[in-house]
Write a protein that holds these residues in place. Structure first.
Motif, PDB file in Angstrom:
ATOM      1  N   GLY A  33       0.829  -1.197   0.000  1.00 21.61           N
ATOM      2  CA  GLY A  33       0.000   0.000   0.000  1.00 21.61           C
ATOM      3  C   GLY A  33       0.858   1.239   0.000  1.00 21.61           C
ATOM      4  O   GLY A  33       1.998   1.226  -0.469  1.00 21.61           O
ATOM      5  N   TYR A  34       0.301   2.284   0.573  1.00 18.78           N
ATOM      6  CA  TYR A  34       0.940   3.590   0.554  1.00 18.78           C
ATOM      7  C   TYR A  34       0.980   4.134   1.977  1.00 18.78           C
ATOM      8  O   TYR A  34      -0.053   4.240   2.634  1.00 18.78           O
ATOM      9  N   ALA A  35       2.174   4.463   2.427  1.00 19.77           N
ATOM     10  CA  ALA A  35       2.335   5.049   3.749  1.00 19.77           C
ATOM     11  C   ALA A  35       2.271   6.560   3.617  1.00 19.77           C
ATOM     12  O   ALA A  35       2.838   7.139   2.688  1.00 19.77           O
ATOM     13  N   VAL A  36       1.584   7.152   4.554  1.00 24.07           N
ATOM     14  CA  VAL A  36       1.472   8.603   4.611  1.00 24.07           C
ATOM     15  C   VAL A  36       2.163   9.043   5.900  1.00 24.07           C
ATOM     16  O   VAL A  36       1.807   8.585   6.989  1.00 24.07           O
ATOM     17  N   GLU A  37       3.144   9.909   5.749  1.00 22.87           N
ATOM     18  CA  GLU A  37       3.905  10.388   6.891  1.00 22.87           C
ATOM     19  C   GLU A  37       3.015  11.255   7.775  1.00 22.87           C
ATOM     20  O   GLU A  37       2.168  11.991   7.284  1.00 22.87           O
ATOM     21  N   ALA A  38       3.187  11.142   9.068  1.00 22.73           N
ATOM     22  CA  ALA A  38       2.308  11.815  10.029  1.00 22.73           C
ATOM     23  C   ALA A  38       2.235  13.323   9.830  1.00 22.73           C
ATOM     24  O   ALA A  38       1.188  13.925  10.002  1.00 22.73           O
ATOM     25  N   ALA A  39       3.336  13.969   9.456  1.00 25.15           N
ATOM     26  CA  ALA A  39       3.364  15.428   9.361  1.00 25.15           C
ATOM     27  C   ALA A  39       3.086  15.955   7.955  1.00 25.15           C
ATOM     28  O   ALA A  39       3.006  17.168   7.770  1.00 25.15           O
ATOM     29  N   ASP A  40       2.978  15.068   6.959  1.00 25.49           N
ATOM     30  CA  ASP A  40       2.817  15.538   5.574  1.00 25.49           C
ATOM     31  C   ASP A  40       1.873  14.608   4.820  1.00 25.49           C
ATOM     32  O   ASP A  40       2.297  13.604   4.257  1.00 25.49           O
ATOM     33  N   GLU A  41       0.600  14.955   4.781  1.00 23.60           N
ATOM     34  CA  GLU A  41      -0.421  14.134   4.117  1.00 23.60           C
ATOM     35  C   GLU A  41      -0.140  13.949   2.624  1.00 23.60           C
ATOM     36  O   GLU A  41      -0.601  13.000   2.015  1.00 23.60           O
ATOM     37  N   ALA A  42       0.611  14.867   2.013  1.00 21.46           N
ATOM     38  CA  ALA A  42       0.896  14.780   0.582  1.00 21.46           C
ATOM     39  C   ALA A  42       1.976  13.747   0.279  1.00 21.46           C
ATOM     40  O   ALA A  42       2.104  13.295  -0.859  1.00 21.46           O
ATOM     41  N   LEU A  43       2.758  13.378   1.280  1.00 17.77           N
ATOM     42  CA  LEU A  43       3.856  12.441   1.074  1.00 17.77           C
ATOM     43  C   LEU A  43       3.342  11.009   1.188  1.00 17.77           C
ATOM     44  O   LEU A  43       3.057  10.526   2.280  1.00 17.77           O
ATOM     45  N   GLN A  44       3.181  10.334   0.044  1.00 19.68           N
ATOM     46  CA  GLN A  44       2.732   8.945   0.005  1.00 19.68           C
ATOM     47  C   GLN A  44       3.814   8.103  -0.655  1.00 19.68           C
ATOM     48  O   GLN A  44       4.244   8.403  -1.764  1.00 19.68           O
ATOM     49  N   ILE A  45       4.240   7.062   0.029  1.00 18.74           N
ATOM     50  CA  ILE A  45       5.336   6.219  -0.428  1.00 18.74           C
ATOM     51  C   ILE A  45       4.845   4.789  -0.570  1.00 18.74           C
ATOM     52  O   ILE A  45       4.140   4.274   0.295  1.00 18.74           O
ATOM     53  N   GLU A  46       5.223   4.126  -1.684  1.00 20.80           N
ATOM     54  CA  GLU A  46       4.893   2.706  -1.863  1.00 20.80           C
ATOM     55  C   GLU A  46       5.609   1.911  -0.784  1.00 20.80           C
ATOM     56  O   GLU A  46       6.827   2.014  -0.633  1.00 20.80           O
ATOM     57  N   VAL A  47       4.854   1.094  -0.055  1.00 26.70           N
ATOM     58  CA  VAL A  47       5.433   0.334   1.046  1.00 26.70           C
ATOM     59  C   VAL A  47       4.870  -1.085   1.097  1.00 26.70           C
ATOM     60  O   VAL A  47       3.818  -1.380   0.531  1.00 26.70           O
ATOM     61  N   VAL A  48       5.592  -1.907   1.816  1.00 29.80           N
ATOM     62  CA  VAL A  48       5.066  -3.203   2.226  1.00 29.80           C
ATOM     63  C   VAL A  48       4.935  -3.145   3.740  1.00 29.80           C
ATOM     64  O   VAL A  48       5.824  -2.657   4.439  1.00 29.80           O
ATOM     65  N   GLN A  49       3.795  -3.589   4.235  1.00 23.36           N
ATOM     66  CA  GLN A  49       3.560  -3.669   5.675  1.00 23.36           C
ATOM     67  C   GLN A  49       3.589  -5.140   6.054  1.00 23.36           C
ATOM     68  O   GLN A  49       2.890  -5.960   5.457  1.00 23.36           O
ATOM     69  N   VAL A  50       4.418  -5.454   7.022  1.00 23.79           N
ATOM     70  CA  VAL A  50       4.698  -6.835   7.400  1.00 23.79           C
ATOM     71  C   VAL A  50       4.205  -7.098   8.815  1.00 23.79           C
ATOM     72  O   VAL A  50       4.506  -6.339   9.730  1.00 23.79           O
ATOM     73  N   ASP A  51       3.435  -8.174   8.984  1.00 21.30           N
ATOM     74  CA  ASP A  51       3.075  -8.668  10.310  1.00 21.30           C
ATOM     75  C   ASP A  51       4.077  -9.759  10.644  1.00 21.30           C
ATOM     76  O   ASP A  51       4.257 -10.704   9.855  1.00 21.30           O
ATOM     77  N   PHE A  52       4.713  -9.646  11.803  1.00 21.55           N
ATOM     78  CA  PHE A  52       5.747 -10.624  12.151  1.00 21.55           C
ATOM     79  C   PHE A  52       5.668 -10.998  13.620  1.00 21.55           C
ATOM     80  O   PHE A  52       5.163 -10.241  14.449  1.00 21.55           O
ATOM     81  N   ASP A  53       6.183 -12.179  13.910  1.00 19.10           N
ATOM     82  CA  ASP A  53       6.234 -12.685  15.275  1.00 19.10           C
ATOM     83  C   ASP A  53       7.626 -12.362  15.830  1.00 19.10           C
ATOM     84  O   ASP A  53       8.616 -12.969  15.405  1.00 19.10           O
ATOM     85  N   PRO A  54       7.734 -11.417  16.758  1.00 18.06           N
ATOM     86  CA  PRO A  54       9.052 -11.029  17.268  1.00 18.06           C
ATOM     87  C   PRO A  54       9.749 -12.131  18.074  1.00 18.06           C
ATOM     88  O   PRO A  54      10.948 -12.034  18.325  1.00 18.06           O
TER      89      PRO A  54
END
Length: 149
Positions: A33-54
């Motif tokens: 999906g696309y991550a949006v940085e907390a301070a800049d709604e216009a900044l959207q970066i292609e990302v992978v979000q991973v669920d992992f068992d620490p």
């Protein structure tokens, strides 16, 4: 799923990064999906979000894997893909992740493995917008083994 944590990384084209992270023992799920940085709604970066068992896979190990998936010295570009949305980024959700990312970035810079400065940004995750279903597990669905970057 009790004890499962999330990590979010921008390594250029998200299809290849998703497939690479999914192959790691301890990764229980992922999505692109696309991550949006907390301070800049216009900044959207292609990302992978991973669920992992620490208990199986440490967050620091995910970061080490992330370095090998792309060129962390490239500014807003990975291969043929250019622009802010292809920025090398680690998005954190808490102070522990932020500190581990900062330490890992400094260690990579000081390691001498790279001939340019590490351009990866470390940002608080403001929002994650899920990409369309067609993008989820794209390589797997299309019988591809890698993503050219």
């Amino acid at each position: 799923m009790s004890g499962i944590e999330q990590a979010t990384f921008g390594a250029g084209c998200f299809w290849g990064a998703e497939a690479a992270f999914r192959a790691l023992p301890g990764v229980v799920d992922s999505r692109v999906g696309y991550a949006v940085e907390a301070a800049d709604e216009a900044l959207q970066i292609e990302v992978v979000q991973v669920d992992f068992d620490p208990q199986v896979l440490a967050y620091s190990s995910l970061i080490e894997h992330f370095w090998g998936l792309h060129d962390p010295t490239s500014v807003d570009r990975q291969g043929e893909h250019g622009g802010v949305k292809y920025r090398s980024a680690i998005f954190h959700t808490n102070a522990v992740q932020a500190e581990q990312a900062r330490v890992a970035k400094e260690a990579l810079q000081e390691s001498g493995r790279l001939n340019k400065p590490v351009a990866t940004v470390i940002l608080p995750l403001g929002r994650f917008d899920l990409a369309d279903e067609a993008h989820q597990r794209y390589l797997e669905k299309n019988g591809l083994s890698s993503c050219q970057i």
